[in-house]
Design a protein around this motif. Structure first.
Motif, short mmCIF file in Angstrom:
data_model
loop_
_atom_site.label_atom_id
_atom_site.label_comp_id
_atom_site.label_asym_id
_atom_site.label_seq_id
_atom_site.Cartn_x
_atom_site.Cartn_y
_atom_site.Cartn_z
N ALA A 29 -3.48 13.34 -21.10
CA ALA A 29 -3.88 14.18 -22.22
C ALA A 29 -4.03 15.65 -21.82
O ALA A 29 -4.24 16.50 -22.67
CB ALA A 29 -5.21 13.67 -22.80
N ASN A 30 -3.91 15.95 -20.54
CA ASN A 30 -4.06 17.32 -20.05
C ASN A 30 -2.72 18.04 -20.09
O ASN A 30 -1.97 18.07 -19.11
CB ASN A 30 -4.64 17.30 -18.63
N ALA A 31 -2.42 18.62 -21.24
CA ALA A 31 -1.12 19.27 -21.45
C ALA A 31 -0.88 20.39 -20.44
O ALA A 31 0.24 20.56 -19.95
CB ALA A 31 -1.02 19.79 -22.87
N GLY A 32 -1.91 21.15 -20.12
CA GLY A 32 -1.75 22.27 -19.18
C GLY A 32 -1.31 21.80 -17.81
O GLY A 32 -0.39 22.37 -17.21
N GLU A 33 -1.95 20.77 -17.29
CA GLU A 33 -1.59 20.26 -15.96
C GLU A 33 -0.21 19.61 -16.00
O GLU A 33 0.57 19.77 -15.06
CB GLU A 33 -2.64 19.25 -15.48
N LEU A 34 0.10 18.91 -17.08
CA LEU A 34 1.43 18.29 -17.20
C LEU A 34 2.52 19.35 -17.23
O LEU A 34 3.56 19.20 -16.59
CB LEU A 34 1.49 17.41 -18.44
N ASN A 35 2.27 20.43 -17.95
CA ASN A 35 3.25 21.51 -18.01
C ASN A 35 3.44 22.13 -16.62
O ASN A 35 4.56 22.40 -16.20
CB ASN A 35 2.82 22.57 -19.02
N GLN A 36 2.33 22.34 -15.92
CA GLN A 36 2.42 22.92 -14.58
C GLN A 36 3.18 21.99 -13.64
O GLN A 36 4.03 22.44 -12.87
CB GLN A 36 1.01 23.20 -14.03
N LEU A 37 2.92 20.69 -13.70
CA LEU A 37 3.64 19.73 -12.87
C LEU A 37 5.13 19.70 -13.22
O LEU A 37 5.98 19.55 -12.34
CB LEU A 37 3.05 18.33 -13.01
N THR A 38 5.44 19.84 -14.50
CA THR A 38 6.83 19.88 -14.93
C THR A 38 7.57 21.04 -14.27
O THR A 38 8.65 20.87 -13.71
CB THR A 38 6.92 20.00 -16.47
N ILE A 39 6.96 22.20 -14.31
CA ILE A 39 7.57 23.40 -13.73
C ILE A 39 7.68 23.27 -12.21
O ILE A 39 8.75 23.52 -11.63
CB ILE A 39 6.75 24.65 -14.11
N GLU A 40 6.61 22.87 -11.57
CA GLU A 40 6.60 22.80 -10.11
C GLU A 40 7.54 21.72 -9.59
O GLU A 40 8.19 21.91 -8.56
CB GLU A 40 5.18 22.57 -9.60
N SER A 41 7.60 20.58 -10.27
CA SER A 41 8.49 19.51 -9.80
C SER A 41 9.95 19.92 -9.96
O SER A 41 10.78 19.60 -9.10
CB SER A 41 8.21 18.19 -10.52
N TRP A 42 10.29 20.64 -11.02
CA TRP A 42 11.66 21.12 -11.18
C TRP A 42 12.01 22.12 -10.07
O TRP A 42 13.08 22.04 -9.46
CB TRP A 42 11.84 21.78 -12.55
N THR A 43 11.09 23.03 -9.79
CA THR A 43 11.31 24.03 -8.75
C THR A 43 11.48 23.36 -7.39
O THR A 43 12.40 23.70 -6.62
CB THR A 43 10.14 25.03 -8.70
N LEU A 44 10.62 22.40 -7.09
CA LEU A 44 10.70 21.73 -5.80
C LEU A 44 11.93 20.82 -5.72
O LEU A 44 12.53 20.69 -4.65
CB LEU A 44 9.42 20.94 -5.52
N ALA A 45 12.33 20.23 -6.84
CA ALA A 45 13.57 19.44 -6.84
C ALA A 45 14.76 20.32 -6.48
O ALA A 45 15.65 19.90 -5.72
CB ALA A 45 13.79 18.77 -8.20
#
Length: 107
Positions: A29-45
């Motif tokens: 339910a934590n949209a902010g953390e999910l959005n941050q993980l989305t960005i960071e995981s794409w960058t690290l991928a």
């Protein structure tokens, strides 16, 4: 062997482990953390894709199998892609749920 690979790309592997830890603990339910993980995981991928492409150079420099290293790096890349896709989906759900809650409270 894998332990040796972790040492070759120590900083990148630590970033990978940190994102994995955060993903395991994320509140859907934590949209902010999910959005941050989305960005960071794409960058690290993207970074792991670069690491994978350097397999021949790494193999020569460290005396390891370029095929084994490439396969290992590819697995990290794919896991980060999956994490990105999952977080992106959960983010959309969290945002939609927040919107619906605001609408219900406004009634």
């Amino acid at each position: 062997m894998k332990r040796g690979f972790e040492e070759i790309v120590k900083e990148d592997f630590e970033q990978y482990r940190e994102i994995a830890r955060r993903f395991q603990k994320v509140d859907m339910a934590n949209a902010g953390e999910l959005n941050q993980l989305t960005i960071e995981s794409w960058t690290l991928a993207s970074r792991w894709s670069e690491i994978q492409s350097m397999a021949a150079k790494v193999g020569q420099e460290y005396g390891v199998s370029k095929t084994d290293f490439r396969d290992w790096a590819y697995q990290k890349y794919r896991q980060l892609q999956e994490l990105h896709t999952t977080c992106r989906s959960w983010y959309r759900l969290a945002v939609e749920e927040e919107r619906q809650i605001r609408m219900m409270e406004g009634i």
